[in-house]
Design an enzyme around this catalytic site. Sequence first.
Site, PDB file in Angstrom:
ATOM      1  N   TYR A 189      -8.158  18.570   9.766  1.00 55.91           N
ATOM      2  CA  TYR A 189      -8.252  17.261  10.406  1.00 55.91           C
ATOM      3  C   TYR A 189      -9.496  17.186  11.291  1.00 55.91           C
ATOM      4  CZ  TYR A 189      -3.435  16.210   8.969  1.00 55.91           C
ATOM      5  OH  TYR A 189      -2.298  15.968   8.251  1.00 55.91           O
TER       6      TYR A 189
ATOM      7  N   SER B 136       3.055   9.376   6.030  1.00 54.75           N
ATOM      8  CA  SER B 136       2.737   7.997   5.633  1.00 54.75           C
ATOM      9  C   SER B 136       3.992   7.122   5.564  1.00 54.75           C
ATOM     10  CB  SER B 136       2.006   7.965   4.285  1.00 54.75           C
ATOM     11  OG  SER B 136       1.401   6.698   4.062  1.00 54.75           O
TER      12      SER B 136
ATOM     13  N   GLY C 133       0.011   1.417   5.817  1.00 61.00           N
ATOM     14  CA  GLY C 133       0.002   0.084   6.426  1.00 61.00           C
ATOM     15  C   GLY C 133       0.693  -0.970   5.596  1.00 61.00           C
ATOM     16  N   LEU C 134       1.041  -0.648   4.352  1.00 66.03           N
ATOM     17  CA  LEU C 134       1.668  -1.625   3.457  1.00 66.03           C
ATOM     18  C   LEU C 134       2.974  -2.153   4.043  1.00 66.03           C
ATOM     19  CD1 LEU C 134       1.311  -2.832   0.512  1.00 66.03           C
ATOM     20  CD2 LEU C 134       2.993  -1.111  -0.187  1.00 66.03           C
ATOM     21  N   LEU C 135       3.698  -1.308   4.761  1.00 68.48           N
ATOM     22  CA  LEU C 135       5.010  -1.678   5.294  1.00 68.48           C
ATOM     23  C   LEU C 135       4.954  -2.082   6.761  1.00 68.48           C
ATOM     24  CD1 LEU C 135       6.995   1.271   3.659  1.00 68.48           C
ATOM     25  CD2 LEU C 135       6.826  -1.095   2.832  1.00 68.48           C
ATOM     26  N   GLY C 136       3.738  -2.278   7.278  1.00 71.94           N
ATOM     27  CA  GLY C 136       3.576  -2.592   8.695  1.00 71.94           C
ATOM     28  C   GLY C 136       3.302  -4.050   8.985  1.00 71.94           C
ATOM     29  N   GLY C 137       3.726  -4.944   8.098  1.00 74.76           N
ATOM     30  CA  GLY C 137       3.465  -6.371   8.308  1.00 74.76           C
ATOM     31  C   GLY C 137       2.075  -6.770   7.868  1.00 74.76           C
TER      32      GLY C 137
ATOM     33  N   LEU D   1       4.572   4.295   6.714  1.00 74.90           N
ATOM     34  CA  LEU D   1       4.270   2.870   6.480  1.00 74.90           C
ATOM     35  C   LEU D   1       3.436   2.682   5.217  1.00 74.90           C
ATOM     36  CD1 LEU D   1       3.480   1.588  10.099  1.00 74.90           C
ATOM     37  CD2 LEU D   1       5.681   1.924   8.951  1.00 74.90           C
TER      38      LEU D   1
END
Length: 330
Positions: A53, A216, A221-225, A218
């Site tokens: 990372y 992951s 980000g797909l599931l974050g609105g 979300l």
Amino acid sequence: MEYTQLGRTGLKVSRLVLGTMNFGPQTDEADSHAIMDAALDAGINFFDTANVYGWGENKGRTESIIGNWFAKGGDRRDKVVLATKVYGNMSADGPAWPNHDKLSAVNIRRAVDASLKRLQTDHIDVYQFHHIDRATPFEEIWQAIDVLVQQGKILYVGSSNFPGYKIAQANEIAARRGGTIGLVSEQCLYNLAERRAEMEVIPAAQDYGLGVIPWSPLHGGLLGGVLKKEVEGKRRASGRAADALADPAVRAQVQSYEDLLDKHGIEPGEAALAWLLTRPGVTGPIVGPRTAEQLASAVRAAELELSEELLTGLDEIFPGPGPSPEAFAW
């Protein structure tokens, strides 16, 4: 914050795991330290990182940020269950020098010492294999791990991105060798939109006593609105979410998801995290906040109770594959 045992171990960890992948690339050191302080204040004691990372020429930077935070004192290190990973090529560019990546005994020894130095600690609580190594037998891997456990450099071992059969293989070989506890956790891609882990990985983890740590949660980000944010001009989808939304069927699915949660008055991202906390075998999802506000939202999710009506609606929108072998056999 609620706590649970990590798999079959006696180790108590929070139901949310602080992911640190953004520390360095997207969140500077001062803000990263503030987020870690806020996580402890919220009761999150399980921190996850990896030697790679920081990425590119900054590989290792995230571990260094965490190490500098530990060096501030205040019992920070003692309060944290620290997990990091080994496997990746640590070279800034190009292929790795021979034996400078993957899971050979040589690289495991080298990688542990390098991580300990960056993290400014004398031990790693959960040392995770970031990927399977098809070229290295588990007999060699476990021999290297046994030495590190005896030296006190690591306490437990987990896997990441392992298929079910590799979880079984790793722990069967550990059991045959004796004296090796084997894998105690599996970190896998798992969320409402990506449920294939339910077929093999999670059943294997449950049978062998591994805690499941979804990454992951979300789905990028797909599931974050994401659709609501697009309409409001706050943020456009990128990466995994943008790729998925290019499919009209997925876009319609996500719209149904957001409409359902709007009906129930729940934020999509918080619902996605709360759903994972209802799943059998799940220890806790990894949340990777870039800001303190995102961390606060994740903490709210841990306190959220989803009704049976909502859970049923989520299953209708994002149906799982079903158990194996039925899911693929007939």
